[in-house]
Design a protein around this motif. Structure first.
Motif, mmCIF file in Angstrom:
data_model
loop_
_atom_site.group_PDB
_atom_site.id
_atom_site.type_symbol
_atom_site.label_atom_id
_atom_site.label_comp_id
_atom_site.label_asym_id
_atom_site.label_seq_id
_atom_site.Cartn_x
_atom_site.Cartn_y
_atom_site.Cartn_z
ATOM 1 N N ARG A 12 -34.070 11.316 17.985
ATOM 2 C CA ARG A 12 -33.842 11.702 16.586
ATOM 3 C C ARG A 12 -32.545 11.067 16.072
ATOM 4 N NH1 ARG A 12 -33.853 16.889 17.174
ATOM 5 N NH2 ARG A 12 -36.074 17.151 16.691
ATOM 6 N N ARG A 15 -33.146 7.467 15.217
ATOM 7 C CA ARG A 15 -33.825 7.316 13.933
ATOM 8 C C ARG A 15 -32.883 7.586 12.774
ATOM 9 N NH1 ARG A 15 -37.290 11.409 15.593
ATOM 10 N NH2 ARG A 15 -37.069 12.229 13.471
ATOM 11 N N ASP A 16 -32.089 8.642 12.905
ATOM 12 C CA ASP A 16 -31.180 9.006 11.824
ATOM 13 C C ASP A 16 -30.142 7.918 11.564
ATOM 14 O OD1 ASP A 16 -32.537 11.372 11.547
ATOM 15 O OD2 ASP A 16 -31.015 12.599 12.550
ATOM 16 N N LEU A 20 -34.512 5.800 9.612
ATOM 17 C CA LEU A 20 -35.934 5.557 9.809
ATOM 18 C C LEU A 20 -36.737 6.804 9.477
ATOM 19 C CD1 LEU A 20 -35.932 3.625 13.209
ATOM 20 C CD2 LEU A 20 -36.726 2.729 11.018
ATOM 21 N N GLY A 22 -39.501 7.419 10.700
ATOM 22 C CA GLY A 22 -40.213 7.704 11.936
ATOM 23 C C GLY A 22 -40.342 6.431 12.733
ATOM 24 N N LEU A 23 -41.206 6.452 13.720
ATOM 25 C CA LEU A 23 -41.483 5.291 14.555
ATOM 26 C C LEU A 23 -42.981 5.014 14.505
ATOM 27 C CD1 LEU A 23 -39.443 6.477 17.686
ATOM 28 C CD2 LEU A 23 -38.659 4.800 15.986
ATOM 29 N N GLY A 73 -40.809 11.760 16.807
ATOM 30 C CA GLY A 73 -40.933 11.222 15.459
ATOM 31 C C GLY A 73 -41.837 10.017 15.377
ATOM 32 N N LEU A 269 -36.162 1.989 22.939
ATOM 33 C CA LEU A 269 -35.492 1.909 21.641
ATOM 34 C C LEU A 269 -34.084 1.344 21.797
ATOM 35 C CD1 LEU A 269 -36.545 5.417 20.273
ATOM 36 C CD2 LEU A 269 -37.702 3.220 19.903
ATOM 37 N N ARG A 283 -35.024 -1.863 12.166
ATOM 38 C CA ARG A 283 -35.877 -0.988 11.343
ATOM 39 C C ARG A 283 -37.271 -1.573 11.173
ATOM 40 N NH1 ARG A 283 -31.003 0.659 8.528
ATOM 41 N NH2 ARG A 283 -30.957 -1.332 7.412
ATOM 42 N N CYS A 286 -39.232 -1.217 14.548
ATOM 43 C CA CYS A 286 -39.544 0.153 14.948
ATOM 44 C C CYS A 286 -40.430 0.891 13.951
ATOM 45 C CB CYS A 286 -38.251 0.939 15.158
ATOM 46 S SG CYS A 286 -37.295 0.389 16.603
ATOM 47 N N TYR A 287 -40.477 0.401 12.690
ATOM 48 C CA TYR A 287 -41.291 1.105 11.707
ATOM 49 C C TYR A 287 -41.932 0.184 10.664
ATOM 50 C CZ TYR A 287 -42.836 4.466 8.230
ATOM 51 O OH TYR A 287 -43.615 5.189 7.367
#
Length: 316
Positions: A12, A15-16, A20, A22-23, A73, A269, A283, A286-287
């Motif tokens: 988390r 991501r924060d 992001l 999410g993934l 996520g 990650l 970014r 990953c998404y």
């Protein structure tokens, strides 16, 4: 805080830090239970055979694995499965359709094998909502240029449905692994949206060359760059290799091999970020690239149904 809770919190935080939503993980494995148990038994046997232990980090029941990806996520993922003999693929596709129907964040996945009837069941899978296919040349032991597969590749190219193909020769080579068979396949089907699993390890450079040549070729990060893989199949060192990754930044997708990995999910990650190619690049990997490929930017989630066409990242 136990180890799992700590990892969830660390993912988390990752991501924060990158803002992001999410993934999106294009390379996760969900299979019928008895098939997955056989896969795990194979990995259990790898250590004694090779001297490199391969403990399964997430040897949990199916509902626990789904819950864990959600806790990480991961907003869309796959049920990568693959046959090793005729007669398996259509059955596996039926199971995957059911799994996606009861697991809405899983992108409906399908597979194929060179056999009579392959075009029929591939067409049925696409028309009924398959979003992504899996091809495993090493386990399946088949040539992607087998004439039985030709109509299926043409169908998938026309539909724009991506195919994640284990075509590199790592961690163990097969009779038809390596860049040469894939190069011949792409020469005949240049619009095929082919996702090279594991960045093509260990023939990284050759598969990067194919991505340069064909706009529909993408690569997933599955296990690449991790400490485990770097010990025996390192990604090329130096600025030139990193520059190539940067140049292909819109065609590299997050993949993990969850749950069949011998280290924490977080590590995949961390090593992507450790490449030092910048927050925007990370970014996208990953998404953003996965969201664009599957047309998920607006919804932010996967779906068990859909047209399977996506929007893509360039198809020649």
């Amino acid at each position: 805080m136990d180890d799992q809770a700590a990892e969830i919190e660390a993912v988390r935080a990752f991501r924060d830090q990158l803002s992001l939503p999410g993934l999106i993980d294009v390379h996760t494995h969900f299979m019928p239970d008895r098939v997955l148990r056989k896969v795990w038994a194979y990995f259990d046997s790898v250590g004694p055979q090779t001297g490199v232990e391969w403990p399964i980090a997430y040897r949990h029941e199916e509902d626990q694995r789904v819950a864990l990806l959600r806790a990480f996520g991961v907003r869309a993922y796959t049920s990568m499965l693959y046959p090793h003999k005729p007669g398996m693929a259509d059955w596996l596709n039926g199971w995957a359709a059911g799994f996606a129907a009861r697991t809405p964040d899983c992108l409906r996945t399908a597979t194929l094998f060179p056999e009579e009837g392959v075009e029929t069941y591939v067409r049925e899978a696409v028309e009924s909502g398959a979003r992504i296919f899996k091809s495993h040349l090493q386990v399946g032991g088949y040539d992607p240029n087998d004439e039985l597969l030709d109509p299926a590749w043409g169908l998938l190219a026309d539909a724009g449905v991506p195919v994640v193909m284990h075509c590199g020769s790592g961690p163990q080579p097969g009779k038809f692994t390596g860049p040469e068979p894939v190069g011949r396949l792409l020469a005949r089907h240049p619009r095929l949206r082919l996702v090279v699993a594991h960045m093509g390890m260990p023939e990284y450079t050759d598969f990067l060359d194919l991505a340069d040549r064909y706009g529909g070729v993408l690569l997933d990060t599955t296990m690449a760059f991790t400490d485990f893989i770097e010990a025996f199949a390192p990604f090329p060192a130096g600025a030139d290799a990193k520059a190539r990754l940067a140049d292909l930044g819109d065609r590299i997708l997050l993949g993990s091999d969850f749950p069949n990995i011998p280290y924490p999910y977080l590590h995949q990650l961390e090593v992507i970020e450790r490449l030092g190619l910048g927050d925007d690049w990370t970014r996208a990997v990953c998404y953003g690239n996965g969201a664009r490929l599957f047309g998920l930017e607006d919804t932010g989630t996967g779906t068990g149904t859909g047209t399977g066409t996506g929007t893509g990242t360039g198809t020649d």
